[in-house]
Design an enzyme around this catalytic site. Structure first.
Site, PDB file in Angstrom:
ATOM      1  CG  LEU A  16      -2.084  -0.939   1.243  1.00 55.05           C
ATOM      2  CD1 LEU A  16      -2.924  -0.737   2.496  1.00 55.05           C
ATOM      3  CD2 LEU A  16      -2.951  -0.739   0.000  1.00 55.05           C
ATOM      4  CB  ILE A  20       5.416   6.384  -0.269  1.00 52.36           C
ATOM      5  CG1 ILE A  20       6.295   5.565  -1.212  1.00 52.36           C
ATOM      6  CG2 ILE A  20       5.134   7.766  -0.853  1.00 52.36           C
ATOM      7  CD1 ILE A  20       7.635   6.195  -1.536  1.00 52.36           C
ATOM      8  CB  THR A 193     -11.113   0.145   6.345  1.00 50.63           C
ATOM      9  OG1 THR A 193     -10.480   0.398   5.105  1.00 50.63           O
ATOM     10  CG2 THR A 193     -10.618   1.115   7.400  1.00 50.63           C
ATOM     11  CB  CYS A 382      28.890  -1.379  -8.283  1.00 45.43           C
ATOM     12  SG  CYS A 382      29.729  -2.283  -6.975  1.00 45.43           S
ATOM     13  CG  HIS A 508      26.245   1.095  -4.969  1.00 46.51           C
ATOM     14  ND1 HIS A 508      25.515   0.484  -5.966  1.00 46.51           N
ATOM     15  CD2 HIS A 508      27.107   0.169  -4.505  1.00 46.51           C
ATOM     16  CE1 HIS A 508      25.908  -0.769  -6.091  1.00 46.51           C
ATOM     17  NE2 HIS A 508      26.880  -0.989  -5.209  1.00 46.51           N
ATOM     18  CD  GLU A 510      23.287   3.267  -6.877  1.00 46.80           C
ATOM     19  OE1 GLU A 510      24.269   3.931  -7.273  1.00 46.80           O
ATOM     20  OE2 GLU A 510      23.328   2.033  -6.703  1.00 46.80           O
TER      21      GLU A 510
HETATM   22  N1  GLN Z   1      29.708  -8.306  -8.006  1.00 50.65           N
HETATM   23  C1  GLN Z   1      30.602  -7.207  -7.902  1.00 50.65           C
HETATM   24  C2  GLN Z   1      31.468  -7.280  -6.659  1.00 50.65           C
HETATM   25  O1  GLN Z   1      31.141  -7.976  -5.740  1.00 50.65           O
HETATM   26  C3  GLN Z   1      29.865  -5.884  -7.974  1.00 50.65           C
HETATM   27  C4  GLN Z   1      28.879  -5.676  -6.879  1.00 50.65           C
HETATM   28  C5  GLN Z   1      27.892  -4.590  -7.167  1.00 50.65           C
HETATM   29  O2  GLN Z   1      27.658  -4.234  -8.325  1.00 50.65           O
HETATM   30  N2  GLN Z   1      27.260  -4.061  -6.132  1.00 50.65           N
HETATM   31  O3  GLN Z   1      32.468  -6.624  -6.565  1.00 50.65           O
END
Ligand code: GLN
Length: 548
Positions: A16, A20, A193, A382, A508, A510
């Site tokens: 649901l 958020i 509900t 990555c 990462h 993001e």
């Molecule tokens: N599989 C890769 C590693 O372990 C990259 C991991 C990922 O993309 N988060 O280094």
């Protein structure tokens, strides 16, 4: 002022959008000058979602302190612009782990260890930890799962007790429920509900407010019916209609008075809300001037939750460029040298996604080659970065055997490998490089231009690294190692200077993009894709209702 706790449960069905709603409420309270955080309690037995496959669980969200957590924590960070940590995500597995450890250590002094009080006490101590830090006026606690599930019961009981422990006036119980529309009857139905609230009440927790997900507006008679049958005031029946974008939800919740009712009920000292930035952001995503197509090449594309933060970061980066980002989902398993051109012909930018294991790797490498040769803006994250290094070593440096030992243990040119110190850790059961690490940027690099500073911190989740043994070869071949981890001398960013924009990052980015601070690499990537699209023309603007 004592910390106030808002407990959010969900009923009728899963999905649901409790995360958020919690994030939206958090944003509204922050907009009124309050200090807020959100905690997610997950009733599953995994200690954390790190071991779950992306089809089961979607993305594993990693915090600065290296906790592998539920993807809802991503929403909390993006909406609230806060940093979360291990404390913000508790699972049944972790709770039991801790209780069993204490039992083995004799900490229960010979008592019989039971769900009540030992498991519930452990849950309570996790919840109170955030409040006791003194850093927050409000802690929102999202209880995962659906009311009525057996596995949720200890959590509901812990919340029931907590309401007395910290004083009822310091707590609020909000129940998120569904008011379905029955086409055959032509009506919205309140019975699910009512049942859900009754189930919750049987466990001793009666909600103070109801947030009702619905496809159609709730008229006064429906609101009154829900209020009467569920023991709440009519003003405490909040409608949550389906929205085009999750970023509209805080504004819709404000219109419904969710924040003002919460403030009144908890007697919070709050300012007038300041949502200027948020409103501007929503306008940008609803009425973009331009649009670009980004091909997202990954192996979990049928299950898009696996790339949740990437999708959101592209939206943030798009908004910063007044630009709508249309994602083309490309299953890497099916990309080959013969069809790559056809599959990626329309892309203004190519993003090769993170991942584990060897499925779809050659398709990813082909996508990198195509982006590099055709001068299409490229962003490798990555595993996507590792593939870009393998591709460069093979096709530019001429090392045909180049590979990652994750896919090919016997490679004679293991350009991506587990580093020696990491190997020792692996032998002793240690796992990945997780959480926040420093990265020093090469002056003049694209990354440096994007960040505008020399030392950055980004989050990691991987085992393998660029093999330092072959760094010289890459550099000789023209690849720039634009970011290095200073403590362990590891390659964090690679670039190709002659290319319009080719960046691979071992971390990462993001995970750190938020509405108020879109990540600079995503902003630049979309900008370059927009340049490539060349058009970016006002004429390509879509109507607002087609967008998102
Ligand atoms: N599989 C890769 C590693 O372990 C990259 C991991 C990922 O993309 N988060 O280094």
């Amino acid at each position: 002022m004592a910390t106030k706790y808002i407990f959010v449960t969900g009923g009728v069905t899963s999905s649901l959008g409790k995360g958020i709603i919690c994030a939206s409420l958090g944003r509204l309270l922050i907009a009124r000058g309050l200090r807020v955080t959100i905690q997610k309690l997950d009733p599953y037995i995994n200690v954390d979602p790190g071991t779950m496959n992306p089809y089961e669980h979607g993305e594993v969200y990693v915090t600065d302190d290296g906790a592998e957590t539920d993807l809802d924590l991503g929403h909390y960070e993006r909406f609230l612009d806060i940093r979360t940590s291990q404390t913000n995500n508790v699972t049944t597995g972790r709770v039991y782990n801790e209780v069993i450890r204490k039992e083995r250590d004799g900490e229960y002094l010979g008592k019989t260890v039971q769900v009540i009080p030992h498991i519930t006490d452990e849950i309570k101590s996790h919840v109170l930890k955030l409040g006791e830090s003194g850093e927050y006026d409000v802690v929102i606690v999202e209880i995962g799962g659906t009311v009525g599930d057996i596995e949720s019961l200890p959590y509901i009981e812990a919340v029931r007790q907590l309401r007395y422990d910290v004083g009822r006036h310091n707590t609020l119980s909000i129940h998120l429920t569904l008011v379905p529309y029955l086409a055959a009857a032509g009506e919205l139905k309140t019975k699910p509900t009512q049942h859900s609230v009754r189930t919750l009440s049987e466990s001793g927790l009666s909600p103070d407010m109801l947030v009702c997900r619905s496809e159609y507006p709730l008229d006064d008679s429906i609101r009154l019916k829900i209020a009467q049958f569920c023991n709440v005031d009519i003003e405490d029946v909040i409608a949550s209609l389906d929205a085009d974008s999750i970023y509209e939800v805080p504004l819709l919740m404000q219109e419904e008075g969710l924040d003002s009712r919460v403030i009144e009920k908890l007697q919070l000292e709050a300012e007038e809300p300041n949502l200027e930035l948020w409103i501007r952001f929503v306008e940008k995503i609803k009425y973009p001037k331009y649009k670009v197509r980004i091909a997202l090449v990954g192996k979990y594309v049928e299950h898009r939750d696996a790339y949740k933060s990437i999708v959101e970061a592209l939206i943030h980066g798009g908004a910063a460029n007044d630009c709508q980002v249309d994602i083309e989902w490309i299953q890497s398993d099916f990309v080959t040298r013969d069809n790559v051109e056809k599959k990626l012909a329309e892309a203004d930018g190519i993003l090769v996604a993170p991942g584990f294991g060897d499925r779809g790797i050659e398709g990813k490498v082909e996508a990198v080659r195509f982006a590099r040769e055709k001068m299409i803006p490229f962003f490798g994250i990555c595993l996507g970065m590792q593939c870009s290094v393998v591709e460069y070593a093979r096709n530019v440096c001429g090392e045909k055997e180049a590979d990652s030992t994750e896919f090919n243990k016997k490679s004679s040119y293991p350009i991506i490998d587990v580093m020696p110190e990491q190997k020792e850790l692996l032998d002793t059961g240690g796992t990945m490089r997780l959480g926040k690490y420093a990265c020093k940027l090469e002056a003049g690099s694209r990354a440096y231009q994007a960040y505008g500073e020399e030392l950055i911190w980004e989050r990691h989740r991987h085992r393998y690294e660029v093999n330092n043994r072959y760094r010289k070869d890459l550099e000789k071949g023209g690849m720039v190692l634009a970011g290095i981890n200073p403590e362990r001398d590891l390659v964090e960013i690679v670039e190709i200077p002659e290319h319009p924009w080719f960046i691979g990052v071992q971390f990462h980015p993001e995970l750190k993009s938020t509405v108020s601070k879109p990540h600079p690499l995503f902003v630049c990537f979309v900008e370059k894709a927009l340049e490539k699209a060349g058009s970016g023309l006002e004429s390509s603007v879509k109507k607002a209702d087609q967008v998102i």
